[in-house]
Design a protein around this motif. Sequence first.
Motif, PDB file in Angstrom:
ATOM      1  N   GLN A   1       8.453  11.108 -28.547  1.00 36.42           N
ATOM      2  CA  GLN A   1       7.511  10.106 -28.370  1.00 36.42           C
ATOM      3  C   GLN A   1       7.772   8.718 -29.053  1.00 36.42           C
ATOM      4  O   GLN A   1       8.527   8.594 -30.058  1.00 36.42           O
ATOM      5  N   PHE A   2       7.557   7.545 -28.312  1.00 31.72           N
ATOM      6  CA  PHE A   2       7.919   6.242 -28.886  1.00 31.72           C
ATOM      7  C   PHE A   2       7.390   5.911 -30.300  1.00 31.72           C
ATOM      8  O   PHE A   2       6.453   6.107 -30.543  1.00 31.72           O
ATOM      9  N   GLY A   3       8.387   5.579 -30.857  1.00 30.09           N
ATOM     10  CA  GLY A   3       8.033   5.288 -32.370  1.00 30.09           C
ATOM     11  C   GLY A   3       7.583   6.535 -33.368  1.00 30.09           C
ATOM     12  O   GLY A   3       7.455   6.320 -34.598  1.00 30.09           O
ATOM     13  N   GLY A   4       7.673   7.716 -32.671  1.00 32.96           N
ATOM     14  CA  GLY A   4       7.649   8.917 -33.708  1.00 32.96           C
ATOM     15  C   GLY A   4       8.749   9.836 -33.380  1.00 32.96           C
ATOM     16  O   GLY A   4       9.890   9.603 -33.041  1.00 32.96           O
TER      17      GLY A   4
ATOM     18  N   ALA B   1       5.867  11.894 -15.327  1.00 30.15           N
ATOM     19  CA  ALA B   1       6.767  11.030 -16.263  1.00 30.15           C
ATOM     20  C   ALA B   1       7.440  10.264 -15.234  1.00 30.15           C
ATOM     21  O   ALA B   1       7.740  10.545 -14.216  1.00 30.15           O
ATOM     22  N   CYS B   2       7.497   8.863 -15.790  1.00 30.76           N
ATOM     23  CA  CYS B   2       8.040   7.862 -14.971  1.00 30.76           C
ATOM     24  C   CYS B   2       8.984   7.110 -15.773  1.00 30.76           C
ATOM     25  O   CYS B   2       8.465   6.479 -16.778  1.00 30.76           O
ATOM     26  N   TRP B   3      10.031   6.794 -15.097  1.00 29.40           N
ATOM     27  CA  TRP B   3      11.177   6.047 -15.997  1.00 29.40           C
ATOM     28  C   TRP B   3      10.762   4.610 -15.634  1.00 29.40           C
ATOM     29  O   TRP B   3      10.449   4.298 -14.286  1.00 29.40           O
ATOM     30  N   LEU B   4      10.857   3.644 -16.528  1.00 30.09           N
ATOM     31  CA  LEU B   4      10.493   2.207 -16.469  1.00 30.09           C
ATOM     32  C   LEU B   4      11.673   1.459 -16.348  1.00 30.09           C
ATOM     33  O   LEU B   4      12.442   1.423 -17.050  1.00 30.09           O
TER      34      LEU B   4
ATOM     35  N   PRO C   1      12.122  -8.388 -19.433  1.00 32.22           N
ATOM     36  CA  PRO C   1      11.958  -7.660 -20.367  1.00 32.22           C
ATOM     37  C   PRO C   1      10.746  -7.937 -21.579  1.00 32.22           C
ATOM     38  O   PRO C   1      10.425  -6.965 -22.116  1.00 32.22           O
ATOM     39  N   LYS C   2      10.250  -9.037 -21.422  1.00 29.99           N
ATOM     40  CA  LYS C   2       9.206  -9.543 -22.132  1.00 29.99           C
ATOM     41  C   LYS C   2       8.089  -8.533 -21.829  1.00 29.99           C
ATOM     42  O   LYS C   2       7.113  -8.004 -22.649  1.00 29.99           O
ATOM     43  N   LYS C   3       7.588  -8.600 -20.425  1.00 28.51           N
ATOM     44  CA  LYS C   3       6.660  -7.783 -19.573  1.00 28.51           C
ATOM     45  C   LYS C   3       6.583  -6.262 -20.123  1.00 28.51           C
ATOM     46  O   LYS C   3       5.824  -5.641 -20.611  1.00 28.51           O
ATOM     47  N   LEU C   4       8.065  -5.570 -20.035  1.00 25.29           N
ATOM     48  CA  LEU C   4       8.338  -4.565 -20.478  1.00 25.29           C
ATOM     49  C   LEU C   4       7.660  -4.131 -22.014  1.00 25.29           C
ATOM     50  O   LEU C   4       7.328  -3.167 -22.264  1.00 25.29           O
ATOM     51  N   ASP C   5       8.485  -4.885 -22.754  1.00 26.45           N
ATOM     52  CA  ASP C   5       8.039  -4.753 -24.338  1.00 26.45           C
ATOM     53  C   ASP C   5       6.662  -5.054 -24.656  1.00 26.45           C
ATOM     54  O   ASP C   5       5.999  -4.032 -25.364  1.00 26.45           O
ATOM     55  N   ASP C   6       5.894  -5.593 -23.878  1.00 21.92           N
ATOM     56  CA  ASP C   6       4.409  -5.710 -23.813  1.00 21.92           C
ATOM     57  C   ASP C   6       3.711  -4.567 -23.501  1.00 21.92           C
ATOM     58  O   ASP C   6       2.636  -3.875 -24.184  1.00 21.92           O
ATOM     59  N   PHE C   7       4.082  -4.043 -22.295  1.00 23.70           N
ATOM     60  CA  PHE C   7       3.756  -2.649 -21.955  1.00 23.70           C
ATOM     61  C   PHE C   7       3.748  -1.931 -22.956  1.00 23.70           C
ATOM     62  O   PHE C   7       2.724  -0.915 -23.167  1.00 23.70           O
ATOM     63  N   VAL C   8       4.993  -1.570 -23.495  1.00 21.37           N
ATOM     64  CA  VAL C   8       5.233  -0.727 -24.454  1.00 21.37           C
ATOM     65  C   VAL C   8       4.480  -0.496 -25.597  1.00 21.37           C
ATOM     66  O   VAL C   8       3.773   0.305 -26.106  1.00 21.37           O
ATOM     67  N   LYS C   9       4.208  -2.026 -26.012  1.00 23.61           N
ATOM     68  CA  LYS C   9       3.558  -2.076 -27.145  1.00 23.61           C
ATOM     69  C   LYS C   9       1.911  -1.676 -27.088  1.00 23.61           C
ATOM     70  O   LYS C   9       1.457  -0.951 -27.837  1.00 23.61           O
ATOM     71  N   TYR C  10       1.081  -2.183 -25.877  1.00 22.28           N
ATOM     72  CA  TYR C  10      -0.183  -1.412 -25.545  1.00 22.28           C
ATOM     73  C   TYR C  10      -0.226  -0.256 -25.401  1.00 22.28           C
ATOM     74  O   TYR C  10      -1.257   0.479 -25.540  1.00 22.28           O
ATOM     75  N   LYS C  11       0.785   0.406 -24.699  1.00 19.60           N
ATOM     76  CA  LYS C  11       0.514   1.915 -24.424  1.00 19.60           C
ATOM     77  C   LYS C  11       1.368   2.732 -25.076  1.00 19.60           C
ATOM     78  O   LYS C  11       1.648   4.049 -24.715  1.00 19.60           O
ATOM     79  N   GLN C  12       1.486   2.549 -26.256  1.00 15.66           N
ATOM     80  CA  GLN C  12       2.370   3.335 -27.167  1.00 15.66           C
ATOM     81  C   GLN C  12       2.198   4.873 -27.172  1.00 15.66           C
ATOM     82  O   GLN C  12       3.139   5.809 -27.104  1.00 15.66           O
TER      83      GLN C  12
ATOM     84  N   ALA D   1       7.386   7.451 -24.093  1.00 16.06           N
ATOM     85  CA  ALA D   1       8.428   8.159 -24.837  1.00 16.06           C
ATOM     86  C   ALA D   1       9.726   7.880 -24.400  1.00 16.06           C
ATOM     87  O   ALA D   1      10.056   7.073 -23.262  1.00 16.06           O
ATOM     88  N   GLU D   2      11.035   8.489 -24.945  1.00 11.17           N
ATOM     89  CA  GLU D   2      12.141   7.877 -24.591  1.00 11.17           C
ATOM     90  C   GLU D   2      12.891   9.424 -24.098  1.00 11.17           C
ATOM     91  O   GLU D   2      12.598  10.365 -24.696  1.00 11.17           O
ATOM     92  N   ASP D   3      13.813   9.228 -23.024  1.00  7.26           N
ATOM     93  CA  ASP D   3      14.348  10.444 -22.706  1.00  7.26           C
ATOM     94  C   ASP D   3      15.552  10.375 -23.489  1.00  7.26           C
ATOM     95  O   ASP D   3      15.734   9.652 -24.501  1.00  7.26           O
ATOM     96  N   LYS D   4      16.433  11.695 -23.312  1.00  6.87           N
ATOM     97  CA  LYS D   4      17.474  11.637 -24.232  1.00  6.87           C
ATOM     98  C   LYS D   4      18.456  10.772 -24.333  1.00  6.87           C
ATOM     99  O   LYS D   4      19.106  10.605 -25.357  1.00  6.87           O
ATOM    100  N   ASP D   5      18.591   9.883 -23.252  1.00 10.46           N
ATOM    101  CA  ASP D   5      19.451   8.737 -23.311  1.00 10.46           C
ATOM    102  C   ASP D   5      18.728   7.394 -23.748  1.00 10.46           C
ATOM    103  O   ASP D   5      19.679   6.645 -23.613  1.00 10.46           O
ATOM    104  N   GLY D   6      17.873   7.428 -24.302  1.00 13.39           N
ATOM    105  CA  GLY D   6      17.147   6.538 -24.588  1.00 13.39           C
ATOM    106  C   GLY D   6      16.410   5.512 -23.790  1.00 13.39           C
ATOM    107  O   GLY D   6      16.048   4.606 -23.993  1.00 13.39           O
ATOM    108  N   HIS D   7      16.352   6.013 -22.569  1.00  9.02           N
ATOM    109  CA  HIS D   7      15.666   5.298 -21.416  1.00  9.02           C
ATOM    110  C   HIS D   7      13.917   5.454 -21.519  1.00  9.02           C
ATOM    111  O   HIS D   7      13.403   6.627 -21.979  1.00  9.02           O
ATOM    112  N   LEU D   8      13.282   4.473 -21.477  1.00 10.03           N
ATOM    113  CA  LEU D   8      11.918   4.343 -21.535  1.00 10.03           C
ATOM    114  C   LEU D   8      11.060   5.091 -20.332  1.00 10.03           C
ATOM    115  O   LEU D   8      11.574   5.026 -19.285  1.00 10.03           O
TER     116      LEU D   8
END
Length: 540
Positions: free
Chosen positions: A439-442, A480-483, A488-499, A503-510
């Motif tokens: 889980q992202f950030g956890g 699960a959908c890879w993003l 990059p800014k739009k992706l960052d915002d999306f991640v922030k709002y939908k925390q 999640a991240e997969d094993k290779d660190g992909h969102l």
Amino acid sequence: NLSNFYLPLRPIMKYINEINKRKTFAIISHPDAGKTTLTEKFLLFGGAIQTAGAVKSNKIKKHATSDFMEIERQRGISVATSVMTFEYKGFLINLLDTPGHKDFAEDTYRTLTAVDSVVLVVDSVNGVEEQTRRLMEVISMRNTPVFVFVNKMDRDGKNRFDLLEEIEKELKIQLHAMTVPINSGKDFKGVYDLHEKSLVLFTAGTKANDEDVIKINDLNDPVLDSKIGEKDANVLREDVELIDGVYGELNIDDYLSGKTAPVFFGSAVNNFGVKEMLDTFIRIAPTPRPRHTTIRDVKPEEDKFSGFIFKIHANLDPKHRDRIAFLRVCSGKFERNTFYNHVRLEKDVRFNNPYSFLARQKDVIEEAYPGDVVGLFDTGNFKIGDTLTEGENYFFTGIPSFSPEIFKEVVNKDPMKTKQLEKGLMQLTDEGVAQLFTQFGGNKKIIGCVGELQFEVIQYRLLQEYGASVQMNSLPFYKACWLTSNDPKKLDDFVKYKQANIAEDKDGHLVYLAQSEWFLNTERTNNPDIEFHFTSEIHK
């Protein structure tokens, strides 16, 4: 002068004899259609096993059985794909058996990336089933050539023409009958081989032998009536006329391009109709084919070695914590004790004891050629999709990771075993049994699978092999959908709002974990600059 024209190719062609000897294929089917039985009959023809029932009763040496792990023996289904090598009429055949159970579909999909053709087993009683449909979609994406074996003709099943029509319609593939069945169920008398123009007679409970094959060039020959009776002989004549009228002779190019599938009828358990298929298979099935990579197509006859890992199996022997990585050789010659470039890790690796599976020679091999599958002892260097080359830097493509459909949180029941749990989760998900998300950030660990059974396998293996006891709590996610995004800014915002859903997969992909189809469609509509992918190419 043509010989001058071919001169530049000569140095490259030094392994061509070995390449032309090899046929690498997978057997696929819905569970219980008779795949294990058919596999066994192939091995009997190739002299790789001596007795029927050996695959099921584990009479073969431990590492070569079709059911690898204890949990599979308990459940009686093939969870792990096995590789078997046998010789037949001067050809070296690499047969990859696949788990029929739908919960292990992803393992089967990836195995299909390592073969050049496929034999699909269809049960004449049940016809086309859901799992067969899904497998065929993956096969047609790659235009893989397919043989169809209609099994269990000695049981009362569907009408032969209805069955052919159903297979064509459901699997969206054109069929070409190579043998014609004479009745079915208790009245099943055998098949007529259209190519060989011969009648092969069936006797229940006995193995077909050469005495049961009668050459009949002209179907009006009265011998036919004396062998199968006037009524059946007349039906057969009509069938053959109809099939010849519709299909004619098989166009081999249409088969090789995945447009047409030759069909054989038989009964695997009685070893009937299998030899006709095997003989046609070695005559027309493709030898190793070129493969796509990130920079170019790699041809099998190239001088330099290359190959990719399509499967990893941990702890084949629970006493020795070994992992076997299955390598498909794509070009050149693989040699024991030779250094090769591990592209992802950017380091050289070599293998002291590479081995082949169920070959009659001793297990450890000195060399392997395109089409061969080699078992490499792995100390944790490999992930599925890894590429080995003789120096060049590219990755073989098209080895997908699919979006899971069931998600569970892994809860550690014994804090003293945290390290063992981490290691177990990493190793088991490296095998491709399941996907691991954090889980992202956890640090909540989420496992995603295609089917329920995989969770049981993981829970069992974590305890048996790593001593880690866990509880699995269901999570309300649908996909699960890879993003990815060019902004990059739009992706960052999306991640922030939908925390809560990121999640991240094993290779660190969102990855975005959608609660439902409606949520997913809404997010896709609201975020046109973000791409939502349902598969991830593993090596990225």
